[in-house]
Design a protein around this motif. Structure first.
Motif: not given
Ligand code: ZN
Length: 132
Positions: A1-26
């Motif tokens: 039942m939670d399979d979608f969410f578990r797969a989603n978490i692993i996907d974010y873990y393996e391919h993190p969105r917004h990983y990195g640095h910003l220029e001049n963060p506040d």
């Protein structure tokens, strides 16, 4: 039942969105969850009270890293006033699965960093009561 969410978490873990640095963060805030060894640094660009851009770096368990990545994605375009009202529920909604007591600090690490980085409220999500 939670399979979608578990797969989603692993996907974010393996391919993190917004990983990195910003220029001049506040805002740059580094936080750790010593009970698990999770570590993140969030960077935010704020314009007129709105999160214009966000990024993070870090390492740790899948829950902490996926939770941070999901939050960095979700807060874009949101106002600080709105984010000020965020609590456990918003983060757990992003993750979509039940998080046990051992892992709750992993899941809430980005929220803790956000609150501390933006408002200096470091203890705000440290209390254990379930005020969902
Ligand atoms: Zn963890």
């Amino acid at each position: 039942m939670d399979d979608f969410f578990r797969a989603n978490i692993i996907d974010y873990y393996e391919h993190p969105r917004h990983y990195g640095h910003l220029e001049n963060p506040d805002i740059v805030y580094h936080d750790v969850n010593p009970t698990c060894g999770d570590e993140i640094t969030i960077e935010l660009k704020i314009e007129d009270g709105i999160v214009k851009d966000s990024a993070f770096t870090g390492h740790g368990c899948s829950i902490s890293q996926a939770s941070t990545s999901m939050m960095m994605e979700d807060i874009q375009g949101k106002s600080l006033d709105e984010l000020r009202t965020w609590g456990k529920k918003e983060i757990l909604d992003l993750l979509g699965i039940e998080i046990g007591p051992v892992r709750i600090k992993c899941a809430l690490l980005p929220l803790k960093a956000l609150k501390a980085g933006v408002w200096g409220l470091e203890s705000s999500v440290d209390d254990e009561d379930d005020d969902l």
